[in-house]
Design an enzyme around this catalytic site. Sequence first.
Site, PDB file in Angstrom:
ATOM      1  N   SER A   1     100.621  -6.625  -3.257  1.00  0.00           N
ATOM      2  CA  SER A   1      99.915  -6.226  -4.468  1.00  0.00           C
ATOM      3  C   SER A   1     100.869  -6.144  -5.658  1.00  0.00           C
ATOM      4  O   SER A   1     101.491  -7.132  -6.028  1.00  0.00           O
ATOM      5  CB  SER A   1      99.195  -4.896  -4.217  1.00  0.00           C
ATOM      6  OG  SER A   1      98.325  -4.629  -5.276  1.00  0.00           O
TER       7      SER A   1
ATOM      8  N   ASP B   1      96.662  -7.299 -11.663  1.00  0.00           N
ATOM      9  CA  ASP B   1      97.931  -7.163 -10.943  1.00  0.00           C
ATOM     10  C   ASP B   1      98.156  -8.457 -10.152  1.00  0.00           C
ATOM     11  O   ASP B   1      97.279  -9.329 -10.130  1.00  0.00           O
ATOM     12  CB  ASP B   1      97.941  -5.896 -10.071  1.00  0.00           C
ATOM     13  CG  ASP B   1      96.948  -5.938  -8.929  1.00  0.00           C
ATOM     14  OD1 ASP B   1      96.037  -6.785  -8.968  1.00  0.00           O
ATOM     15  OD2 ASP B   1      97.075  -5.136  -7.985  1.00  0.00           O
TER      16      ASP B   1
ATOM     17  N   ASP C   1      97.976  -9.589  -7.148  1.00  0.00           N
ATOM     18  CA  ASP C   1      97.028 -10.124  -6.152  1.00  0.00           C
ATOM     19  C   ASP C   1      95.592 -10.048  -6.662  1.00  0.00           C
ATOM     20  O   ASP C   1      94.638 -10.278  -5.905  1.00  0.00           O
ATOM     21  CB  ASP C   1      97.180  -9.426  -4.792  1.00  0.00           C
ATOM     22  CG  ASP C   1      96.755  -7.966  -4.821  1.00  0.00           C
ATOM     23  OD1 ASP C   1      96.909  -7.325  -5.877  1.00  0.00           O
ATOM     24  OD2 ASP C   1      96.291  -7.451  -3.784  1.00  0.00           O
TER      25      ASP C   1
ATOM     26  N   ASP D   1      93.456  -7.758  -7.476  1.00  0.00           N
ATOM     27  CA  ASP D   1      92.397  -6.836  -7.047  1.00  0.00           C
ATOM     28  C   ASP D   1      92.257  -5.659  -8.012  1.00  0.00           C
ATOM     29  O   ASP D   1      91.322  -4.884  -7.910  1.00  0.00           O
ATOM     30  CB  ASP D   1      92.577  -6.373  -5.593  1.00  0.00           C
ATOM     31  CG  ASP D   1      93.823  -5.542  -5.357  1.00  0.00           C
ATOM     32  OD1 ASP D   1      94.687  -5.455  -6.258  1.00  0.00           O
ATOM     33  OD2 ASP D   1      93.962  -4.977  -4.254  1.00  0.00           O
TER      34      ASP D   1
ATOM     35  N   LYS E   1      88.146  -3.343  -3.924  1.00  0.00           N
ATOM     36  CA  LYS E   1      88.344  -3.517  -5.365  1.00  0.00           C
ATOM     37  C   LYS E   1      88.551  -4.996  -5.669  1.00  0.00           C
ATOM     38  O   LYS E   1      89.135  -5.728  -4.876  1.00  0.00           O
ATOM     39  CB  LYS E   1      89.510  -2.669  -5.871  1.00  0.00           C
ATOM     40  CG  LYS E   1      90.821  -2.827  -5.141  1.00  0.00           C
ATOM     41  CD  LYS E   1      91.813  -1.794  -5.654  1.00  0.00           C
ATOM     42  CE  LYS E   1      93.146  -1.892  -4.952  1.00  0.00           C
ATOM     43  NZ  LYS E   1      93.108  -1.372  -3.570  1.00  0.00           N
TER      44      LYS E   1
END
Length: 586
Positions: A139, A296, A298, A300, A412
């Site tokens: 992430s 961000d 990745d 999500d 998310k």
Amino acid sequence: QNPKTSAIVKKLLAEGNVGELQKYFGSRMEFGTAGLRAAMGAGISHMNDLTIIQTTQGFCRYLEKNFRDLKKRGVVIGFDARAHLSSGGSSKRFARLAANTFISQGVPVYLFSDITPTPFVPYTVTHLKLCAGIMVTASHNPKQDNGYKVYWENGAQIISPHDKGISQAIEENQEPWPQAWDDKLIDSSVLLHDPYATINKEYFKDIQKQCFHRNINKETNLKFVHTSVHGVGHKFVQLAFKAFDLRPPFAVPEQKDPDPEFPTVKYPNPEEGKGVLTLSFALAEKDGAKIVLANDPDADRLAVAEKQESGEWKVFSGNELGALLGWWIFTCWKNQNRDACAIKDVYMLSSTVSSKILRAIALKEGFHFEETLTGFKWMGNRAKQLMDQGKAVLFAFEEAIGYMCCPAVLDKDGVSAAVITAEMASFLATRNLSLSQQLKAVYNEYGFHITKASYFICHDPKVIQQLFDNLRNYDGKNTYPKSCGRFKVSGIRDLTTGYDSSQPDQKAVLPTSRSSQMITFTFANGGVATMRTSGTEPKIKYYSELCAPPGNSDVEQLKKELDELVNALEKHFFQPEKNNLQRKTE
């Protein structure tokens, strides 16, 4: 068998460097509900070829135990763009090794052929009715980190007892199986499928169910800037805008392509505020854009900023954007559903450390609001339970800029959140309203909810334990604080021990966990503050909120009161100087 990690270990052995070897081999990475998260490198405490093989072998055996039809249904595996030159680790390599492990046992694998946003993995689990999903990503963590995130057949992140079951299975399957290292074997296997094209088509078709103002989208003059912060989001947000008939956002050129070095930011985390958005603001000024959307790495999570009349940029907090999206999604639902009875089956969720603004909206409008423990694993699983009972879960959010705006993804999703925010802003522009003005209108109608959150960094688990022990034995054994500076404490909920002073039997309603620290203080002035440890970073976080009933519009006074409460919390409960805690820096 990875020559790079092998060489690192051999060198340390030759040097007799016991300290470093202890760091690499002293303890195994712990597999929890968030899966794995650690730095890439050699040894069992790091993410590398061997630990990925061992983890996947354990996960595979655990799935075989739980699903008779695993070999018919299979699993999905996605990955981001992270890579670590010195250890030879990368998300793509880890994903291929994981795929090889399953395929060697006759399990079909849907392995994305290219980088993908994290939400595409839970979406694929549900859409293709698979047994499980794995996303290889860390992430927004620092560049040396990687992670292994696991989804169950319901499309939500795993919760207990699966984490313990998988962890035990990993312990029992540590020796690599034959051919475990040879990931080239998968390329010729009939069990390998690439869901990339199908899922890209189906996902964008599904999120269009949340598009309610296509005509406005086509006509809007509003301009947007998007940054993917060197991650995977660029292409997918462009496609989402196209799906909603919005003109594509301007992409920050220095940050639009994936780069595992994250060269333009100190931390690749839009939650850290304006520092990450400097290049976005510059591009917005140049192109005349009023709104910045930041994912961000990745994709999500989503951060949003808006240029104010004063020329300043306002970065919305996760709670503020949660308030706006909650208002917007409910408003769209209400316009589509004229039947007054339908509202009794409508739900919204947020985590216990997030703002209670959805509760205020729910009370006034007549739908249901529920809070869950922190993290989307809880909201995703609860949403699925409610949906299985025929309920409509319109929206869920957490203050850490995570939003679930579309029931097709039970996690998310920063891609759908970005395009839904753009449609909301375009609609408001037709009423000559900015996002900031609408936020104020939401607070005027449902009551001001002022929040403040931050964290301290602490690398010593003993200090963290001592800090929370002190709070539980404040004025003698088993006594919590009765006040914090001038602020009187009126209630305490401790989700580590299961104590809740507001319940008749003094037992907490939400699930408790001994493995993480979390105490919530309610104050006589209506303030609430929660202190908790992070599951993935060396942080002690705090979240505070002051809620006023509708009609009380003295915002400055509320802010001043909350600032004083937070200062008291830091001084008396955290004691940063005494505990040698490092403050969050912008």
